[in-house]
Design an enzyme around this catalytic site. Structure first.
Site, PDB file in Angstrom:
ATOM      1  N   LYS A  73      64.837  43.546   4.702  1.00 35.70           N
ATOM      2  CA  LYS A  73      64.839  43.115   6.344  1.00 35.70           C
ATOM      3  C   LYS A  73      63.595  42.806   6.743  1.00 35.70           C
ATOM      4  O   LYS A  73      63.492  42.081   7.372  1.00 35.70           O
ATOM      5  CB  LYS A  73      65.801  43.861   6.735  1.00 35.70           C
ATOM      6  CG  LYS A  73      65.710  43.389   8.553  1.00 35.70           C
ATOM      7  CD  LYS A  73      67.496  44.791   9.018  1.00 35.70           C
ATOM      8  CE  LYS A  73      67.223  45.885   9.346  1.00 35.70           C
ATOM      9  NZ  LYS A  73      66.609  46.598  10.397  1.00 35.70           N
ATOM     10  N   SER A  74      62.992  43.700   6.736  1.00 35.39           N
ATOM     11  CA  SER A  74      61.326  43.805   7.283  1.00 35.39           C
ATOM     12  C   SER A  74      60.469  42.714   6.549  1.00 35.39           C
ATOM     13  O   SER A  74      60.192  42.453   7.941  1.00 35.39           O
ATOM     14  CB  SER A  74      60.979  44.981   6.611  1.00 35.39           C
ATOM     15  OG  SER A  74      61.117  46.429   6.953  1.00 35.39           O
ATOM     16  N   GLY A 121      64.944  45.959  16.560  1.00 31.49           N
ATOM     17  CA  GLY A 121      63.374  47.289  17.014  1.00 31.49           C
ATOM     18  C   GLY A 121      62.783  46.500  16.286  1.00 31.49           C
ATOM     19  O   GLY A 121      61.915  46.964  17.486  1.00 31.49           O
ATOM     20  N   SER A 137      54.556  54.739  11.934  1.00 32.80           N
ATOM     21  CA  SER A 137      55.721  53.264  12.465  1.00 32.80           C
ATOM     22  C   SER A 137      54.274  52.107  11.895  1.00 32.80           C
ATOM     23  O   SER A 137      53.625  52.097  12.165  1.00 32.80           O
ATOM     24  CB  SER A 137      55.482  53.675  13.740  1.00 32.80           C
ATOM     25  OG  SER A 137      56.158  52.707  13.622  1.00 32.80           O
ATOM     26  N   GLN A 176      56.082  49.778  12.755  1.00 30.29           N
ATOM     27  CA  GLN A 176      56.258  48.632  13.348  1.00 30.29           C
ATOM     28  C   GLN A 176      54.856  48.803  14.530  1.00 30.29           C
ATOM     29  O   GLN A 176      54.042  48.121  15.227  1.00 30.29           O
ATOM     30  CB  GLN A 176      57.521  48.970  14.579  1.00 30.29           C
ATOM     31  CG  GLN A 176      58.784  48.846  13.830  1.00 30.29           C
ATOM     32  CD  GLN A 176      60.356  48.763  13.936  1.00 30.29           C
ATOM     33  OE1 GLN A 176      60.108  49.317  15.327  1.00 30.29           O
ATOM     34  NE2 GLN A 176      60.983  48.875  13.213  1.00 30.29           N
ATOM     35  N   ASP A 202      64.973  55.442   6.582  1.00 28.68           N
ATOM     36  CA  ASP A 202      66.428  54.982   6.974  1.00 28.68           C
ATOM     37  C   ASP A 202      67.139  55.127   5.735  1.00 28.68           C
ATOM     38  O   ASP A 202      68.239  54.719   6.070  1.00 28.68           O
ATOM     39  CB  ASP A 202      65.739  53.141   6.952  1.00 28.68           C
ATOM     40  CG  ASP A 202      65.038  52.649   7.949  1.00 28.68           C
ATOM     41  OD1 ASP A 202      65.385  53.664   9.248  1.00 28.68           O
ATOM     42  OD2 ASP A 202      64.429  51.335   7.826  1.00 28.68           O
ATOM     43  N   LYS A 204      66.485  56.243  16.125  1.00 31.13           N
ATOM     44  CA  LYS A 204      66.342  55.312  15.492  1.00 31.13           C
ATOM     45  C   LYS A 204      68.152  54.290  16.162  1.00 31.13           C
ATOM     46  O   LYS A 204      68.374  54.756  17.621  1.00 31.13           O
ATOM     47  CB  LYS A 204      67.064  55.207  14.233  1.00 31.13           C
ATOM     48  CG  LYS A 204      66.156  55.875  13.214  1.00 31.13           C
ATOM     49  CD  LYS A 204      64.974  54.473  13.054  1.00 31.13           C
ATOM     50  CE  LYS A 204      64.275  54.914  12.526  1.00 31.13           C
ATOM     51  NZ  LYS A 204      63.622  53.406  11.428  1.00 31.13           N
ATOM     52  N   ARG A 224      70.180  59.810  14.507  1.00 30.29           N
ATOM     53  CA  ARG A 224      71.491  59.580  13.362  1.00 30.29           C
ATOM     54  C   ARG A 224      71.134  61.164  13.091  1.00 30.29           C
ATOM     55  O   ARG A 224      72.241  61.263  12.118  1.00 30.29           O
ATOM     56  CB  ARG A 224      69.918  58.509  11.928  1.00 30.29           C
ATOM     57  CG  ARG A 224      70.600  57.544  12.546  1.00 30.29           C
ATOM     58  CD  ARG A 224      69.762  56.766  11.378  1.00 30.29           C
ATOM     59  NE  ARG A 224      69.874  55.339  11.757  1.00 30.29           N
ATOM     60  CZ  ARG A 224      69.311  54.136  10.664  1.00 30.29           C
ATOM     61  NH1 ARG A 224      67.900  54.146  10.279  1.00 30.29           N
ATOM     62  NH2 ARG A 224      69.496  52.988  11.346  1.00 30.29           N
ATOM     63  N   ARG A 261      73.022  51.858   9.250  1.00 30.00           N
ATOM     64  CA  ARG A 261      73.297  52.723   8.265  1.00 30.00           C
ATOM     65  C   ARG A 261      74.475  53.741   8.633  1.00 30.00           C
ATOM     66  O   ARG A 261      74.712  54.084   6.837  1.00 30.00           O
ATOM     67  CB  ARG A 261      71.595  52.656   8.357  1.00 30.00           C
ATOM     68  CG  ARG A 261      70.605  51.753   8.428  1.00 30.00           C
ATOM     69  CD  ARG A 261      69.779  51.887   7.097  1.00 30.00           C
ATOM     70  NE  ARG A 261      68.232  51.383   7.675  1.00 30.00           N
ATOM     71  CZ  ARG A 261      68.318  49.442   7.255  1.00 30.00           C
ATOM     72  NH1 ARG A 261      69.061  49.664   6.104  1.00 30.00           N
ATOM     73  NH2 ARG A 261      67.580  49.160   7.528  1.00 30.00           N
TER      74      ARG A 261
END
Length: 429
Positions: A23-24, A95, A168, A170, A316, A343, A347, A389
């Site tokens: 995905k990333s 995100g 992070s 991101q 994750d 998240k 979580r 997830r």
């Protein structure tokens, strides 16, 4: 709100499975292809809801993108070719899309408004908007840029040397992408090394990136040149079947084409430390993003302590690691994982609440959880709370539990693994 019923798996999970694209990497391939000069072909793209949101946003900015299953063609506009969107850019549940795209929009001379779903509206954006503002970006949002929707009026930026309070990818990526058109050298230093897909892919597109310990630097004014991208399987998606193979009796699984980027393979290290029986065969050594075939079978696991530098490499995967720990001998402690709170759900709370419903002995802590091993799980009605997830972790738990397990809001898994339930059913035959 669709639900799924999971029955116990009596004969184990057995067979081969090709893990869908990372995905990333899929997100970044579309974004970088859009701001590159020339045509980029992406193979192994993940056609999940999150990555499709990225395609939608860049199409809205005038990029020609063609998608056919897991193959995508992007006709790049160059760093200066994106067009002002006529509509609000909707990132859905992603995100990654909103944070990385904010870095690109911050240096693009037009107005844009970016928003997402209810989950995105609760996720902290200040960690990205603050450094972008320091670079000179005109960016705002609810509660002084803390929450979406974000409004961005891009323009000339200056490079900064940013010391990030969180590890992070991101945050790091948003700053580096903004730095592509900033004057000077942009540097980001993290407390721990986070996943490095952005640095690897920028280099594949011809950008010179320098790494020095926990600091990454790039000079402004560099152009991206189109290239072809082969996306390996997503190790975060593979994690569910790795754990399933280890904890469900009479199982043996071969996972093909699993991404083995060393900033992402914390799950492999943890399973090894817990005593799982598996082999890793690298299939493309020397590639920008390494991949492997992994064979795993039912194992006797033991409890361990997980914390420190490894956390960004498996953040994750913690929900499914917690499930593995319920079947291990002894106690597992997960700490230094504050990021779990921001998240798609908190979580820490959701993992503890939902596994407790299934009979696990598990306690929340401020920065993680404590799991007491060898719990006999019993089927119950549980909820993903819209978190992909959590949904997949509960499905694997349901395979192991006595009696049926009903997962509410099960369609959330489509965000990252649209074929997950089909694959699970196939392996259980």
């Amino acid at each position: 709100m669709k639900e799924r019923t999971i029955q116990p798996v009596n004969n184990g999970l057995n067979g081969n499975i090709t893990i869908p694209g990372d995905k990333s990497i899929s997100h970044r391939a579309v974004m970088f292809g859009s701001i590159a000069e020339g045509k980029t072909t992406i193979k192994g793209f993940l056609p999940g809801a999150d990555c499709l949101s990225t395609i939608s946003c860049f199409k809205e900015m005038g990029v020609e993108i063609t998608q056919n299953g897991d193959e995508v063609t992007v006709v790049g506009k160059g760093l200066e070719g994106l067009q002002e969107p006529k509509a609000v850019l909707d990132v859905g549940n992603s995100g990654t899309t909103i944070r990385l795209m904010s870095g690109i929009l911050a240096n693009t001379p037009f107005f844009s408004c970016v928003q997402g779903d209810e989950s995105i509206a609760k996720r902290p954006m200040k960690r990205v908007t603050n450094p972008l503002k320091q670079m000179g970006a005109n960016i705002d949002g609810r509660e002084e840029g803390t929450f979406t929707p974000l409004t961005i009026r891009g323009g000339d930026l200056k490079a900064i040397e940013y010391i990030s309070p969180v590890a992070s990818a991101q945050v790091k990526s948003a700053i580096l992408l903004a730095g592509l058109r900033a004057e000077g050298v942009t540097a980001v230093t993290e407390p721990h090394i986070s996943r490095d897909h952005t640095e690897r892919m920028l280099e594949a597109f011809g950008v010179k990136v320098t790494r020095e310990g926990k600091t990454v630097k790039l000079s402004g004014g560099q152009k991206l040149t189109a290239t072809d991208i082969q996306v390996p399987g997503d190790v975060s998606s593979a994690a569910f079947f790795l754990v399933a193979g280890a904890i469900i009796p009479n199982s043996k699984l071969v996972l093909q084409n699993v991404g083995m980027n060393p900033t992402r393979t914390g799950i492999i290290d943890v399973l090894e430390k817990m005593g799982a029986t598996f082999t890793v065969d690298l299939i493309n050594e020397g590639a920008s993003e390494p991949a492997a075939n992994i064979t795993i079978e039912t194992s006797s696991l033991k409890g361990i302590e997980i914390g420190g530098d490894i956390i960004p490499r498996l953040i994750d995967e913690i929900p499914v690691i917690a499930l593995a720990a319920t079947q291990a001998e002894g106690i597992t402690v997960i700490k230094d994982a504050h990021e779990l709170k921001v998240k798609e759900t908190n979580r820490i709370d959701t993992v503890v609440a939902e596994l407790t419903k299934l009979g696990a002995r598990i306690e929340a802590t401020d920065d993680g959880m404590i799991i007491y091993g060898k719990s006999a799980l019993k089927g119950n009605t549980v909820n993903s709370y819209g978190d992909h997830r959590i949904g997949m972790m509960l499905a694997i738990a349901g395979c192991l539990a006595e009696g049926k397990t009903i997962i509410e809001d099960a369609e959330a898994v489509g965000v990252s693994y649209p074929t997950f339930f089909d694959e699970l059913q196939k392996l259980a035959k």
